[in-house]
Scaffold this motif. Sequence first.
Motif, PDB file in Angstrom:
ATOM      1  N   SER A  59      -7.358  -2.841   7.552  1.00  0.00           N
ATOM      2  CA  SER A  59      -7.902  -1.244   7.475  1.00  0.00           C
ATOM      3  C   SER A  59      -8.605  -0.877   8.810  1.00  0.00           C
ATOM      4  O   SER A  59      -9.178  -1.673   9.596  1.00  0.00           O
ATOM      5  N   ASP A  63     -12.432   6.038  13.245  1.00  0.00           N
ATOM      6  CA  ASP A  63     -11.368   7.028  13.717  1.00  0.00           C
ATOM      7  C   ASP A  63     -11.231   6.387  15.360  1.00  0.00           C
ATOM      8  O   ASP A  63     -12.021   6.031  15.808  1.00  0.00           O
ATOM      9  N   ILE A  80      -5.831   7.789  15.420  1.00  0.00           N
ATOM     10  CA  ILE A  80      -5.704   7.337  13.892  1.00  0.00           C
ATOM     11  C   ILE A  80      -7.113   7.602  13.188  1.00  0.00           C
ATOM     12  O   ILE A  80      -8.175   7.404  13.753  1.00  0.00           O
ATOM     13  N   THR A  81      -6.836   8.004  11.935  1.00  0.00           N
ATOM     14  CA  THR A  81      -8.136   8.192  10.999  1.00  0.00           C
ATOM     15  C   THR A  81      -8.672   7.019  10.281  1.00  0.00           C
ATOM     16  O   THR A  81      -7.775   6.146   9.714  1.00  0.00           O
ATOM     17  N   GLU A  84      -7.230   4.023   7.160  1.00  0.00           N
ATOM     18  CA  GLU A  84      -5.509   4.007   7.126  1.00  0.00           C
ATOM     19  C   GLU A  84      -5.348   2.355   6.891  1.00  0.00           C
ATOM     20  O   GLU A  84      -6.178   1.686   7.414  1.00  0.00           O
ATOM     21  N   LEU A  86      -2.800  -0.607   7.665  1.00  0.00           N
ATOM     22  CA  LEU A  86      -1.535  -1.036   8.515  1.00  0.00           C
ATOM     23  C   LEU A  86      -1.051  -2.230   8.399  1.00  0.00           C
ATOM     24  O   LEU A  86      -2.107  -3.175   8.148  1.00  0.00           O
ATOM     25  N   LYS A 120      -1.074  -1.350   1.240  1.00  0.00           N
ATOM     26  CA  LYS A 120      -0.685   0.164   1.579  1.00  0.00           C
ATOM     27  C   LYS A 120       0.297   0.650   0.661  1.00  0.00           C
ATOM     28  O   LYS A 120       1.462   0.052   0.458  1.00  0.00           O
ATOM     29  N   ARG A 146      -1.342  13.764   5.451  1.00  0.00           N
ATOM     30  CA  ARG A 146      -0.876  13.125   4.350  1.00  0.00           C
ATOM     31  C   ARG A 146      -1.596  14.106   3.142  1.00  0.00           C
ATOM     32  O   ARG A 146      -2.863  13.950   3.088  1.00  0.00           O
ATOM     33  N   VAL A 151      -4.159  12.231   9.315  1.00  0.00           N
ATOM     34  CA  VAL A 151      -3.862  10.747   9.410  1.00  0.00           C
ATOM     35  C   VAL A 151      -3.905  10.656  10.823  1.00  0.00           C
ATOM     36  O   VAL A 151      -4.443   9.466  11.211  1.00  0.00           O
ATOM     37  N   TYR A 152      -2.915  11.265  11.599  1.00  0.00           N
ATOM     38  CA  TYR A 152      -2.743  11.194  13.106  1.00  0.00           C
ATOM     39  C   TYR A 152      -2.916  12.403  13.852  1.00  0.00           C
ATOM     40  O   TYR A 152      -2.482  13.420  13.245  1.00  0.00           O
TER      41      TYR A 152
END
Length: 414
Positions: A59, A63, A80-81, A84, A86, A120, A146, A151-152
């Motif tokens: 995770s 930011d 990236i926030t 998220e 990954l 995810k 999203r 998000v990006y």
Amino acid sequence: MKKKRWIILSLVILVLIILGIFSFFIYQNELAKRVEEQKKMEIERRMKKIQSHYSAVVSVSKDCDIYQKDHKRYKKVGRITKGEILSLVKPSSFSEPYFLVENYAFYIPFSCVMKTEEKKQVDTRYQHYIPFSKKIKTKDKVSLYREDQKVYELFHPIEGQVIKQDNDSYSIAYFGELFKVFKDDILEEVELDESIAVATDVPVTAYHFIYKEDDYGCTGIICHPISQIRSHFAYLKENQFFTITTKEMEEFLDGNIQLPTRSILVTIDDGDRASNIIPLLEEYEVNATLFLITAWYDPSNYQSPYLELASHTHELHEPGRCPLGQGSALKCLDKEKIVTDLKQSRSILNNTFAFCYPLYEYNDHAINAVKEAGFHLGFIGGQRRATLKSDKLLIPRITIFRNTTMDEYIEIVN
């Protein structure tokens, strides 16, 4: 004698000097070893620290900047926030303070991630939609959303074919999922010379009571043996129908998405015996919507990733309450009472926005109450397909009966 002493003294001094020089080199060598060991220990500590942040799934803890690798240099390409999820590529060693994100072709600093058990969830339903004949190219700096959450933020232009559109945004596929790009970030729009068949109408089928073969208590025309449902779902799967959700129905009617010609919305009414359909939904991977009477049936009995729950009132599904027709209560009861009932149903069903009129009856009074309660999709009967011109609060459905033959069903869905 004097000379001899001088010689001895000189030799002693020389020996002392040699010993001093030798000791100095030994000390320098030991010091270098200690420094090297300290560096090695520091590298090991750092690698352990980097390794402690690694997991196959992580995770984003804050930011953070993201990077691409250019030879041995890492170049910042965006942000990236926090939050998220990954998937990471396992490094051959933990000597560098960056992790490569799987399938995304960018790196993230180890200090920005933490291990997580969360998985995810990527919505890939967009892959069934028919893209619009339009391609966009963004400005040098662009944000990807999203839904309504950023998000990006990317520091380079991207391009892609439009899959969804709205008044102020387009959605394109990037990083393996669908992201929204606001029109303020778009530099160029290009119309494509494409001609792909898209749906202009969608059948919305309605089932009621699905009974097991040894259930002899369901004998009406709207009772369905499981074998009938199985034959329908097998046909949908074999012929690659896309079974849509109510949200996708709304986006279709609004012109925000284009659906393939073989699309269908499957619905079930009331709740009685409705749990019997869940194994078939999951076996054939068919999405369906259950319009539930929430005062009569417990929503927890109908849990499946393939079954959406929407409203069929809380406790106003009774005939004979109003004049004419079957007497649906929504046609004449006090508006405040109707709205209170519908809002209660919505709150029980996670604020669903989709509603089915009891007994398929409605008038302006009912429509206004449904709208005031917060619904923006309403379903009726009508035995016809929903088209792009259909009123979103009066979406027609085709009722399937016990005696509907397979040939009739095939004609309905095609």
